[in-house]
Write an enzyme that holds these catalytic residues in place. Sequence first.
Site, PDB file in Angstrom:
ATOM      1  CE  LYS A   1      -0.157   3.068   4.870  1.00 44.79           C
ATOM      2  NZ  LYS A   1      -0.072   3.138   6.330  1.00 44.79           N
TER       3      LYS A   1
ATOM      4  CG  HIS B   1      -5.708   1.653   5.236  1.00 46.09           C
ATOM      5  ND1 HIS B   1      -5.296   2.572   6.172  1.00 46.09           N
ATOM      6  CD2 HIS B   1      -4.689   0.770   5.084  1.00 46.09           C
ATOM      7  CE1 HIS B   1      -4.061   2.254   6.565  1.00 46.09           C
ATOM      8  NE2 HIS B   1      -3.678   1.167   5.925  1.00 46.09           N
TER       9      HIS B   1
ATOM     10  CD  GLU C   1      -2.965   5.223   6.902  1.00 45.57           C
ATOM     11  OE1 GLU C   1      -2.928   5.275   5.662  1.00 45.57           O
ATOM     12  OE2 GLU C   1      -2.051   4.712   7.593  1.00 45.57           O
TER      13      GLU C   1
ATOM     14  CD  GLU D   1      -3.257  -2.572   7.287  1.00 45.32           C
ATOM     15  OE1 GLU D   1      -2.166  -2.804   6.751  1.00 45.32           O
ATOM     16  OE2 GLU D   1      -3.876  -1.501   7.139  1.00 45.32           O
TER      17      GLU D   1
ATOM     18  CG  ASN E   1      -1.726   1.209   1.420  1.00 44.37           C
ATOM     19  OD1 ASN E   1      -1.766   2.064   0.534  1.00 44.37           O
ATOM     20  ND2 ASN E   1      -2.405   1.326   2.557  1.00 44.37           N
TER      21      ASN E   1
ATOM     22  N   GLY F   1       2.746   2.124  10.902  1.00 42.24           N
ATOM     23  CA  GLY F   1       3.682   3.235  10.773  1.00 42.24           C
ATOM     24  C   GLY F   1       4.403   3.581  12.063  1.00 42.24           C
TER      25      GLY F   1
ATOM     26  CB  SER G   1       5.534  -2.077  11.903  1.00 40.80           C
ATOM     27  OG  SER G   1       5.128  -0.759  12.207  1.00 40.80           O
TER      28      SER G   1
HETATM   29  P1  13P Z   1       3.247   0.254   7.778  1.00 42.23           P
HETATM   30  O1  13P Z   1       3.765  -1.008   7.147  1.00 42.23           O
HETATM   31  O2  13P Z   1       3.957   1.476   7.346  1.00 42.23           O
HETATM   32  O3  13P Z   1       3.108   0.105   9.268  1.00 42.23           O
HETATM   33  O4  13P Z   1       1.742   0.437   7.207  1.00 42.23           O
HETATM   34  C1  13P Z   1       0.853  -0.605   7.264  1.00 42.23           C
HETATM   35  C2  13P Z   1      -0.356  -0.264   6.485  1.00 42.23           C
HETATM   36  O5  13P Z   1      -1.125   0.590   6.874  1.00 42.23           O
HETATM   37  C3  13P Z   1      -0.585  -0.969   5.219  1.00 42.23           C
HETATM   38  O6  13P Z   1      -1.854  -0.734   4.739  1.00 42.23           O
END
Ligand code: 13P
Length: 252
Positions: free
Chosen positions: A11, A96, A98, A168, A9, A174, A214
């Site tokens: 982002k 997601h 976010e 997740e 992803n 992150g 992560s």
């Molecule tokens: P990270 O791998 O940066 O923690 O992000 C995970 C994520 O949100 C994937 O959709």
Amino acid sequence: MRNVIIAGNWKMYKDLRETAELLDGLKSLLKSVKPHVTAVVCPPYTSLALAAEKLRGTPVRLGAQNMWHQDEGAFTGEISWKMLKSAGCEYVILGHSERRQYFGETDELINAKARKALVNGLLPIICVGETLAQREKGVTSQVVSAQVKGVLAGLTETDMAKVVIAYEPIWAIGTGKTATPAQAQEVHHTIRQLVGEMFPTHVADQLVIQYGGSVKPDNAAELLAQNDIDGALVGGACLKADSFASIVNASK
Ligand code: 13P
């Protein structure tokens, strides 16, 4: 053995030049992947058409990070399944955390998006996960179960053969704080059990459940070795060709 799906992803990272650079790197590192492994990249919308062109003839598949749940119309700033498909997408990430956090997406909306994707031949990667406060309160299982029930409401057995669920934990996204393999396995098992109650057992047995939060080259193999972890949804570590390729190759 269940299939393994490793999705990146991206982002809100990578303009066109950076997209080309990253995909050229991936192309040379991922000339082939293990037969039961699927690698997917999900760049921003503006990079999709270029990515489709770059990935032609490679084993790497293309996905988007979101879509709207209607076919077309006056929905400024949104994007439809048809646009994603015409740009070359096979997958779409939905719900997601976010999107839930910053754009107010609910299980009900995510469910509507999943149905629209499925009817139109896009494979949804549907995200669920608890906050740190919820984990500390000991309600992870209730929270995740309610999300799973909500996002899968009304789907059929045939739909479920195409659905991927991504667990997740929000506190691991992150932050560099990965769930331990045991913590992740426990929630994945809960999800599979619940899906087994909602649908026939074989649906639950075949369901691909990814872990996200992560995931890095040095922890991927241990996570993927867990019984109920069938892939990864990778954020930060998918922005570099070598680290994404090594996660793809880490799968059991
Ligand atoms: P990270 O791998 O940066 O923690 O992000 C995970 C994520 O949100 C994937 O959709």
